[in-house]
Design an enzyme around this catalytic site. Structure first.
Site, PDB file in Angstrom:
ATOM      1  N   GLY A 230      41.056-103.522  56.289  1.00 16.00           N
ATOM      2  CA  GLY A 230      41.321-102.204  56.855  1.00 16.00           C
ATOM      3  C   GLY A 230      42.566-102.197  57.706  1.00 16.00           C
ATOM      4  N   PRO A 232      45.112-101.891  60.972  1.00 14.92           N
ATOM      5  CA  PRO A 232      44.974-102.505  62.304  1.00 14.92           C
ATOM      6  C   PRO A 232      44.257-101.575  63.281  1.00 14.92           C
ATOM      7  CG  PRO A 232      47.220-102.737  61.474  1.00 14.92           C
ATOM      8  CD  PRO A 232      46.522-101.803  60.549  1.00 14.92           C
ATOM      9  N   THR A 234      41.007-100.884  63.558  1.00 12.24           N
ATOM     10  CA  THR A 234      39.828-100.140  63.104  1.00 12.24           C
ATOM     11  C   THR A 234      38.515-100.812  63.479  1.00 12.24           C
ATOM     12  OG1 THR A 234      40.131-101.205  60.944  1.00 12.24           O
ATOM     13  CG2 THR A 234      40.983 -98.967  61.194  1.00 12.24           C
ATOM     14  N   THR A 237      37.618-107.142  63.940  1.00 10.95           N
ATOM     15  CA  THR A 237      37.257-108.252  64.832  1.00 10.95           C
ATOM     16  C   THR A 237      36.066-107.879  65.705  1.00 10.95           C
ATOM     17  OG1 THR A 237      39.592-108.905  64.861  1.00 10.95           O
ATOM     18  CG2 THR A 237      38.174-109.868  66.533  1.00 10.95           C
ATOM     19  N   HIS A 453      66.489 -75.818  66.498  1.00 12.53           N
ATOM     20  CA  HIS A 453      65.974 -76.807  65.551  1.00 12.53           C
ATOM     21  C   HIS A 453      64.441 -76.812  65.564  1.00 12.53           C
ATOM     22  CE1 HIS A 453      66.540 -80.750  63.349  1.00 12.53           C
ATOM     23  NE2 HIS A 453      65.241 -80.786  63.633  1.00 12.53           N
ATOM     24  N   GLU A 454      63.861 -76.895  66.754  1.00  9.75           N
ATOM     25  CA  GLU A 454      62.402 -76.916  66.856  1.00  9.75           C
ATOM     26  C   GLU A 454      61.796 -75.574  66.452  1.00  9.75           C
ATOM     27  OE1 GLU A 454      60.806 -79.539  67.190  1.00  9.75           O
ATOM     28  OE2 GLU A 454      62.482 -80.818  67.759  1.00  9.75           O
TER      29      GLU A 454
END
Length: 665
Positions: A230, A232, A234, A237, A453-454
């Site tokens: 899966g 990183p 999630t 470990t 632009h935004e």
């Protein structure tokens, strides 16, 4: 667990042999050759003696040659029988003699010394003889100090915990950390929120070991390996820690890099020792985190042509997992986020029988994860946990933990008594967009360009059907961007062509707004162009959404294409691919320009409001554009979908990414 298997006799034997081999010739005057008085007088007469030490109490004398005589002696004398004896470490006499009457000996020396050349006359000194015991004691102390330093720097420092005593001779021992009944592990399955499917399968593994007869009496076999795959963060470990806390059997935990060492054969030796320990404590569980460190497919990218230590380690692991004499009750768990590069022999049934995919959490799973992390936070009663879950789709468990921690830090920074809803929103903005830079100096002309632009992004996303609905727009510099817009993307498993085209059009809305308003464009659309180009490449080369190329995909799920120097298609096809990518992008760019020209008055009104407030929300767009007719229920997170980089950073950012777009199944 105590890995000490008894006293290691190898070390004292080696030390004893070294002492016996090196020490002879260093005690007392054993290096000095005995001569009589006549030979001594000849040496004095020839001018070879530099100094004579006479001991009155023992009728003995020590003769020291001068430099010229010593160099001549080294070239002509027979080599020592022990070539490794360290003669030069202890300066001593070259010869020794026993004299009779001291008065006669002194007179005879003075008489012969007078006949020697003027520049080569010898000197006579008087003293008392040393005790043989004192010489022996000094030499013994010297060698004890040498051996102590040798032991500390070589045996202790280089051993690095590789086995009993951490000595270099035990470097092939496993570095696995063992948890058993004596070790209290506080993590259980109750601490693992969400991940229902993965947790259920892992719980079954624990049940295999606790109640193995329940399964074997029906003819079943206990799985030998479980692979957790899966993205990183999630919880792969964390699941392994929960297994260690629930299994109540010996749990061996280590990383894939623990097998890697600079010495040849160490990795395979550690694998053998690991499984030997696990079999001795059977039933047991072995957990190897980041197994891709040793499990990478063999025969790839090996240009050295020599022996590959990593491949030897992998071969030993394959043998231990499913070879002769492996009928023991040991289950191997492993975790990786790069399952596509693992060796096929490692993934086959009989080794890793089960592959459990630990995916990013869904909406209800994020709610459960928030419950776990918010239990330790002093929360304001007004905070709605369902709202927080809706704001964070695509976030992993580690991301959610980071959001909760960041919100608590922001609340403390603002001197709040509790963590409020606004603290969580600021934390999400901080994680997605970076730190807000309110004091950054921006020219009014640049600020106006960023506002339009935004506003272009916001306008297009509001007016096209399948674009993600807007949540917030800001022109306050944040992180490396001069402005950013946050959207609420829909959580979906499949994406249609129309949806991808609408999202491309919205992403190009910023540059299109600059073209419409200022009749020129700037470097601020770098991240927009990067996203659009990747999406167009994926549509043409991966998803088969190009009319000219048809239903063809050049995606390689096995990962072997990564090591090829050429493209999987011809130069003629490459030309068609480039043309199709350019056509897709330019068509959507022109579409964005047409939409903005049609709605220019609303674009300018939105940009002016953005210049006044610096931050506008969904409600401000509804005041200008009205409600969206096709607006779905908003249940998702803010994702920065339009970031502008300052012009000074454009050159260093242009060629930083070359990732393959994620494939949806």
């Amino acid at each position: 667990m105590n890995n000490n298997k008894g006293f290691n006799w190898f070390i004292p034997i080696i030390i004893l042999v070294m002492v016996l081999f090196l020490v002879p010739g260093l005690f007392g005057d054993s290096n000095a050759k005995n001569i009589d008085e006549n030979d001594f007088y000849k040496l004095v007469q020839s001018g070879k003696v530099g100094e004579v030490m006479v001991f009155r109490d023992s009728y003995k004398a020590e003769v020291f040659l001068n430099k010229a005589a010593k160099s001549e002696l080294k070239t002509t004398a027979k080599k020592d029988e022990n070539p490794l004896s360290m003669l030069d470490m202890k300066p001593g006499p070259d010869y020794s003699l026993t004299y009779g009457d001291l008065r006669y000996f002194q007179e005879r020396f003075n008489q012969i010394n007078a006949e020697a050349p003027s520049d080569k006359k010898a000197k006579m000194e008087f003293g008392t003889s040393k005790s043989p015991f004192s010489d022996l004691l000094v030499t013994a102390l010297f060698w004890i100090a040498i051996m102590a330093l040798f032991y500390f720097f070589l045996f202790r420092r280089m051993g690095g915990g590789g086995g009993p005593g951490g000595q270099i001779f035990s470097i092939g021992k496993s570095k696995a950390k063992v948890f058993d009944d004596k070790d209290k592990i506080n993590v259980t399955f109750k601490d693992v929120a969400g991940l229902e499917g993965a947790k259920e399968e892992v719980q079954e593994v624990v049940d295999f070991l606790k109640n193995s007869e329940k399964y074997t009496k029906l003819g079943g076999k206990i799985p030998k390996g479980v692979l957790l795959v899966g993205p990183p963060g999630t919880g792969k470990t964390l699941l392994a820690k929960a297994v260690a806390g629930e299994a109540k059997v010996p749990f061996f935990s280590l990383s894939g890099s623990d097998f890697v060492e600079m010495f040849v054969g160490v990795g395979a030796s550690r694998v053998r020792d690991l499984f030997a320990q696990a079999k001795a404590k059977s039933p047991a569980i072995i957990f190897i985190d980041e197994i891709d460190a040793i499990g990478r497919a063999r025969g790839k990218n090996n240009f050295s042509g020599g022996n590959d230590e990593r491949e030897n380690t992998l071969n030993q692991l394959l043998t231990e997992m499913d070879g002769f004499g492996t009928d023991t009750n040991v289950i191997v768990m492993a975790a990786t986020n790069r399952a596509d590069i693992l060796d096929k022999a490692l993934m086959r049934a009989g080794r890793f029988d089960r592959s459990i995919y630990v995916d990013l959490p869904e909406l209800h799973e994020r709610r459960q994860i928030f419950d776990v992390h918010l239990a330790k936070i002093k929360l304001d009663p007004s905070v709605d946990r369902d709202f927080l879950a809706k704001q964070t789709p695509g976030f992993s468990g580690a991301d959610i933990a980071n959001v909760c921690n960041e919100a608590a830090l922001i609340a403390a920074r603002n001197n709040h008594e509790t963590v409020t809803k606004q603290d969580f929103l600021d934390a999400v903005d901080r994680i997605i967009g970076g730190l807000e830079k309110k004091n950054m100096a921006i020219k009014p002309s640049e600020k106006k360009r960023v506002a339009y632009h935004e506003a272009g992004h916001a306008t297009i996303s509001w007016l096209v059907e399948h674009a993600s609905p807007l949540l917030k727009v800001t022109i306050v510099p944040r992180g490396r961007s001069l402005g950013a817009a946050w959207y609420l993307p829909e959580e979906r498993q499949l994406t249609t062509t129309e949806q991808m085209l609408d999202e491309m059009c919205a992403t190009l809305g910023g540059r299109a707004a600059e073209q419409v308003i200022f009749n020129n464009i700037s470097t601020g659309a770098l991240s927009d162009l990067e996203k659009v180009t990747k999406r167009a490449q994926a549509m043409v080369t991966i998803y088969g959404l190009s009319e000219k190329l048809g239903n063809i995909s050049y995606y390689d799920s096995s990962g072997q294409q990564e090591y090829n120097f050429g493209k999987p298609y011809s130069e003629q096809t490459a030309k068609v691919v480039d043309e199709e990518i350019s056509t897709l992008i330019e068509t959507q760019y022109q579409r964005a320009i047409d939409i903005l020209i049609t709605n220019r008055d609303k674009l300018e009104a939105l940009a002016q409001k953005l210049l006044e407030k610096e931050v506008i929300f969904r409600e401000d767009l509804e005041d200008i554009f009205g409600k969206r007719a096709w607006d779905p229920e908003l249940t998702e997170k803010p994702v920065s979908n339009a970031e502008e980089l300052p012009a000074t950073q454009v050159e260093e950012e242009v060629n930083t990414t070359n990732e393959t777009p994620e494939v949806q199944h």
